[in-house]
Design a protein around this motif. Structure first.
Motif, mmCIF file in Angstrom:
data_model
loop_
_atom_site.group_PDB
_atom_site.id
_atom_site.type_symbol
_atom_site.label_atom_id
_atom_site.label_comp_id
_atom_site.label_asym_id
_atom_site.label_seq_id
_atom_site.Cartn_x
_atom_site.Cartn_y
_atom_site.Cartn_z
ATOM 1 N N VAL A 1 0.847 -1.192 0.000
ATOM 2 C CA VAL A 1 0.000 0.000 0.000
ATOM 3 C C VAL A 1 0.885 1.245 0.000
ATOM 4 N N PHE A 2 0.455 2.297 -0.687
ATOM 5 C CA PHE A 2 1.174 3.574 -0.602
ATOM 6 C C PHE A 2 0.188 4.700 -0.297
ATOM 7 N N ALA A 3 0.732 5.875 0.058
ATOM 8 C CA ALA A 3 -0.120 7.003 0.426
ATOM 9 C C ALA A 3 0.353 8.248 -0.308
ATOM 10 N N LEU A 4 -0.585 9.072 -0.717
ATOM 11 C CA LEU A 4 -0.242 10.306 -1.425
ATOM 12 C C LEU A 4 -1.241 11.403 -1.077
ATOM 13 N N LEU A 5 -0.841 12.650 -1.356
ATOM 14 C CA LEU A 5 -1.770 13.763 -1.176
ATOM 15 C C LEU A 5 -2.734 13.775 -2.354
ATOM 16 N N ASN A 6 -3.978 14.116 -2.081
ATOM 17 C CA ASN A 6 -4.955 14.296 -3.160
ATOM 18 C C ASN A 6 -4.600 15.569 -3.928
ATOM 19 N N SER B 1 -2.982 0.393 8.996
ATOM 20 C CA SER B 1 -1.845 0.797 9.829
ATOM 21 C C SER B 1 -1.214 2.092 9.282
ATOM 22 N N ILE B 2 -1.186 2.251 7.947
ATOM 23 C CA ILE B 2 -0.705 3.512 7.366
ATOM 24 C C ILE B 2 -1.676 4.645 7.705
ATOM 25 N N MET B 3 -2.975 4.341 7.663
ATOM 26 C CA MET B 3 -3.963 5.363 8.004
ATOM 27 C C MET B 3 -3.774 5.820 9.458
ATOM 28 N N LYS B 4 -3.554 4.868 10.354
ATOM 29 C CA LYS B 4 -3.364 5.198 11.767
ATOM 30 C C LYS B 4 -2.130 6.076 11.957
ATOM 31 N N LYS B 5 -1.052 5.715 11.253
ATOM 32 C CA LYS B 5 0.178 6.507 11.342
ATOM 33 C C LYS B 5 -0.066 7.936 10.829
ATOM 34 N N LEU B 6 -0.825 8.052 9.743
ATOM 35 C CA LEU B 6 -1.104 9.383 9.185
ATOM 36 C C LEU B 6 -1.997 10.209 10.111
ATOM 37 N N MET C 1 -8.577 4.776 -0.158
ATOM 38 C CA MET C 1 -9.170 5.288 1.087
ATOM 39 C C MET C 1 -8.866 6.771 1.223
ATOM 40 N N HIS C 2 -9.898 7.565 1.519
ATOM 41 C CA HIS C 2 -9.702 8.991 1.796
ATOM 42 C C HIS C 2 -9.513 9.192 3.292
#
Ligand SMILES: [Zn+2]
Length: 159
Positions: free
Chosen positions: A48-53, A86-91, A124-125
């Motif tokens: 999974v990765f995360a980025l700014l909208n 877990s990434i969402m929680k960290k963010l 996921m937003h």
């Protein structure tokens, strides 16, 4: 939506002049690119990765995305969901620390009827909220105010 004005959006000029015409999936494109800063990718995990909208509803609006290209939530494995959460929680922890929000919205829009902007690739937003924030304004006034640039938010949330 079309009547909504953006008062201060320094990144939009870049987007307009960059001429994104590709029909390729935007999340797969960014996942396979190594230009994380340019693509606003703030974190890369195993699945999974995360980025700014790029078109945030609010300052600190992030997307958490499995690398797997699917529109079907049933195709995401328990391991992928575990990493996503877990990434969402960290963010949430980082956003609380750096942006002092008073609340959050989080969730997935599945399919066109569910309001998905990019419906082919599940994401996921996560959206920090403040009392009287820009979303309130956008609903009542037709105007969205961005008080912070994406570059500045990127520096705060990258981990
Ligand atoms: Zn994709």
């Amino acid at each position: 939506m079309s009547k909504r004005k953006i008062l201060w959006a320094p990144w939009r000029k870049n987007y307009i002049t960059s001429g994104e015409t590709s029909k390729e999936c935007v999340f797969c494109m960014k996942a396979s690119s190594d230009k994380d800063r340019e693509n606003l990718v703030i974190h890369r995990g195993k699945e999974v990765f995360a980025l700014l909208n790029l078109y945030p509803y609010n300052n600190g609006h992030v997307l958490i995305v499995p690398y797997k290209h699917t529109s079907d939530p049933m195709q995401i494995s328990p391991e992928e969901y575990a990493e996503l959460l877990s990434i969402m929680k960290k963010l949430i922890e980082i956003i609380k620390d750096k942006m002092n929000p008073e609340g959050f919205n989080m969730g997935m829009n599945i399919g066109k009827a569910g309001g998905a902007g990019t419906e082919d690739h599940i994401h996921m937003h996560l959206l920090p909220r403040w009392k009287g924030d820009t979303i309130f304004m956008s609903v009542t006034g037709g105007t969205r105010v961005m008080s912070e640039s994406l570059e500045s938010v990127y520096e705060k949330l990258k981990f």
